[in-house]
Design a protein around this motif. Structure first.
Motif, short mmCIF file in Angstrom:
data_model
loop_
_atom_site.label_atom_id
_atom_site.label_comp_id
_atom_site.label_asym_id
_atom_site.label_seq_id
_atom_site.Cartn_x
_atom_site.Cartn_y
_atom_site.Cartn_z
N THR A 125 -60.25 -66.52 -54.26
CA THR A 125 -61.37 -66.74 -55.18
C THR A 125 -62.67 -66.75 -54.40
N LYS A 126 -63.77 -66.53 -55.10
CA LYS A 126 -65.06 -66.57 -54.42
C LYS A 126 -65.35 -67.99 -53.93
N ALA A 127 -64.84 -68.99 -54.63
CA ALA A 127 -65.03 -70.38 -54.20
C ALA A 127 -64.39 -70.62 -52.84
N ALA A 128 -63.13 -70.19 -52.68
CA ALA A 128 -62.43 -70.40 -51.41
C ALA A 128 -63.10 -69.61 -50.29
N TRP A 129 -63.50 -68.40 -50.60
CA TRP A 129 -64.20 -67.54 -49.63
C TRP A 129 -65.49 -68.21 -49.17
N ALA A 130 -66.30 -68.67 -50.13
CA ALA A 130 -67.57 -69.32 -49.80
C ALA A 130 -67.36 -70.59 -48.99
N GLN A 131 -66.37 -71.37 -49.36
CA GLN A 131 -66.15 -72.64 -48.65
C GLN A 131 -65.82 -72.42 -47.18
N ARG A 132 -65.02 -71.40 -46.86
CA ARG A 132 -64.69 -71.20 -45.44
C ARG A 132 -65.87 -70.62 -44.65
N ILE A 133 -66.65 -69.72 -45.28
CA ILE A 133 -67.84 -69.20 -44.59
C ILE A 133 -68.86 -70.31 -44.37
N TYR A 134 -69.08 -71.14 -45.38
CA TYR A 134 -70.03 -72.25 -45.24
C TYR A 134 -69.58 -73.21 -44.15
N ALA A 135 -68.28 -73.48 -44.08
CA ALA A 135 -67.76 -74.39 -43.04
C ALA A 135 -67.99 -73.82 -41.65
N ALA A 136 -67.74 -72.51 -41.50
CA ALA A 136 -67.97 -71.87 -40.20
C ALA A 136 -69.45 -71.93 -39.84
N MET A 137 -70.31 -71.64 -40.80
CA MET A 137 -71.75 -71.67 -40.54
C MET A 137 -72.24 -73.07 -40.19
N ASP A 138 -71.72 -74.08 -40.84
CA ASP A 138 -72.10 -75.46 -40.51
C ASP A 138 -71.82 -75.76 -39.04
N GLU A 139 -70.67 -75.33 -38.54
CA GLU A 139 -70.33 -75.58 -37.15
C GLU A 139 -71.20 -74.77 -36.20
N ILE A 140 -71.46 -73.53 -36.55
CA ILE A 140 -72.32 -72.69 -35.71
C ILE A 140 -73.72 -73.28 -35.59
N LEU A 141 -74.25 -73.75 -36.70
CA LEU A 141 -75.63 -74.24 -36.72
C LEU A 141 -75.76 -75.65 -36.15
N GLN A 142 -74.66 -76.33 -35.94
CA GLN A 142 -74.72 -77.63 -35.26
C GLN A 142 -74.92 -77.46 -33.75
N ARG A 143 -74.68 -76.25 -33.26
CA ARG A 143 -74.82 -75.98 -31.83
C ARG A 143 -76.30 -75.73 -31.52
N PRO A 144 -76.78 -76.16 -30.34
CA PRO A 144 -78.21 -76.11 -30.05
C PRO A 144 -78.72 -74.75 -29.56
N CYS A 145 -77.87 -73.77 -29.42
CA CYS A 145 -78.27 -72.48 -28.85
C CYS A 145 -79.32 -71.79 -29.72
N GLU A 146 -80.36 -71.21 -29.10
CA GLU A 146 -81.48 -70.61 -29.84
C GLU A 146 -81.21 -69.16 -30.26
N HIS A 147 -80.25 -68.50 -29.64
CA HIS A 147 -79.95 -67.10 -29.97
C HIS A 147 -78.45 -66.99 -30.23
N GLN A 148 -78.09 -66.74 -31.47
CA GLN A 148 -76.68 -66.66 -31.85
C GLN A 148 -76.42 -65.35 -32.59
N ILE A 149 -75.31 -64.72 -32.26
CA ILE A 149 -74.90 -63.48 -32.89
C ILE A 149 -73.62 -63.75 -33.67
N ILE A 150 -73.58 -63.30 -34.91
CA ILE A 150 -72.40 -63.46 -35.76
C ILE A 150 -71.97 -62.07 -36.21
N VAL A 151 -70.73 -61.70 -35.89
CA VAL A 151 -70.20 -60.40 -36.31
C VAL A 151 -69.22 -60.64 -37.44
N THR A 152 -69.53 -60.09 -38.61
CA THR A 152 -68.72 -60.34 -39.79
C THR A 152 -68.58 -59.06 -40.61
#
Length: 213
Positions: A125-152
């Protein structure tokens, strides 16, 4: 200042074979590999020399191979995260696109869209899809690095951008940010207001320049 570069993987075999992608683990085509090189070079041109860079990627072959080109130029190891995968199409994955088209039930214009049943067994479902992407993004953005690349993936780009601008998950049922394969989307947060910008969406100028050359 934080800058995210969100890459949609370039041409993969399922694109030219006319089969459903999703979690079907197709490889890049030779043209896709060449485009992955151009993507890496474009990223290298945008990131200041000596800057710390982190690289995150979906774990599927087509994204992992794309990330490897950037990893070599930046001398970093990609952090593979299955949560950055494309939407799962369940039973349809790897089957001809027309097989899915005959069975697909589109979401209603008004009503339940996030938990909508698309009529294909095992489809996410789009709900399950969104929840996992949001969770991954939350962890990425908690990191202090100023330049981040995401390949999706092309579909998951919508949810990466929606998460970035803090769109509530209950609203993403209507969201769509489209981009061609091999694109780079640039997202930036300033240090003063902490506003989150979408600097560019789905840029493919690096691919056009490579073809012209």
């Amino acid at each position: 200042m934080r800058t995210l570069y969100v890459v949609t993987h370039p041409e993969a075999k399922h694109h030219i074979e006319g089969v459903v992608g999703g979690w079907h683990d197709s490889q890049l085509t030779p043209a896709g590999v060449r485009d992955a090189v151009s993507i890496a070079q474009a990223l290298r041109a945008h990131v200041p020399d000596g800057a710390e860079v982190e690289l995150f990627s979906s774990d599927l072959q087509r994204t992992r191979r794309t990330a490897e080109e950037a990893a070599e130029l930046f001398d970093v190891k990609p952090k593979l995260d299955r949560r950055l995968r494309e939407k799962s199409y369940g039973q349809a994955e790897g089957k001809p696109q027309e097989w899915l088209d005959r069975r697909f039930v589109p979401p209603p214009a008004v009503g339940e869209r996030l938990e909508h049943d698309e009529g294909v067994a095992g489809s996410e479902t789009k709900a399950a899809w969104a929840q996992r992407i949001y969770a991954a993004m939350d962890e990425i953005l908690q990191r202090p690095c100023e330049h981040q690349i995401i390949v999706t993936h092309g579909g998951s780009l919508t949810l990466v951008v929606a998460s970035w601008i803090k769109m509530p998950i209950e609203s993403v049922g209507y969201a769509s940010f489209r981009a061609r394969p091999g694109s780079i989307t640039t997202l930036r947060e300033d240090d003063f207001f902490h506003n989150r910008q979408v600097v560019s969406l789905g840029d493919t100028g690096h691919l056009d320049s490579a073809k012209a050359g």
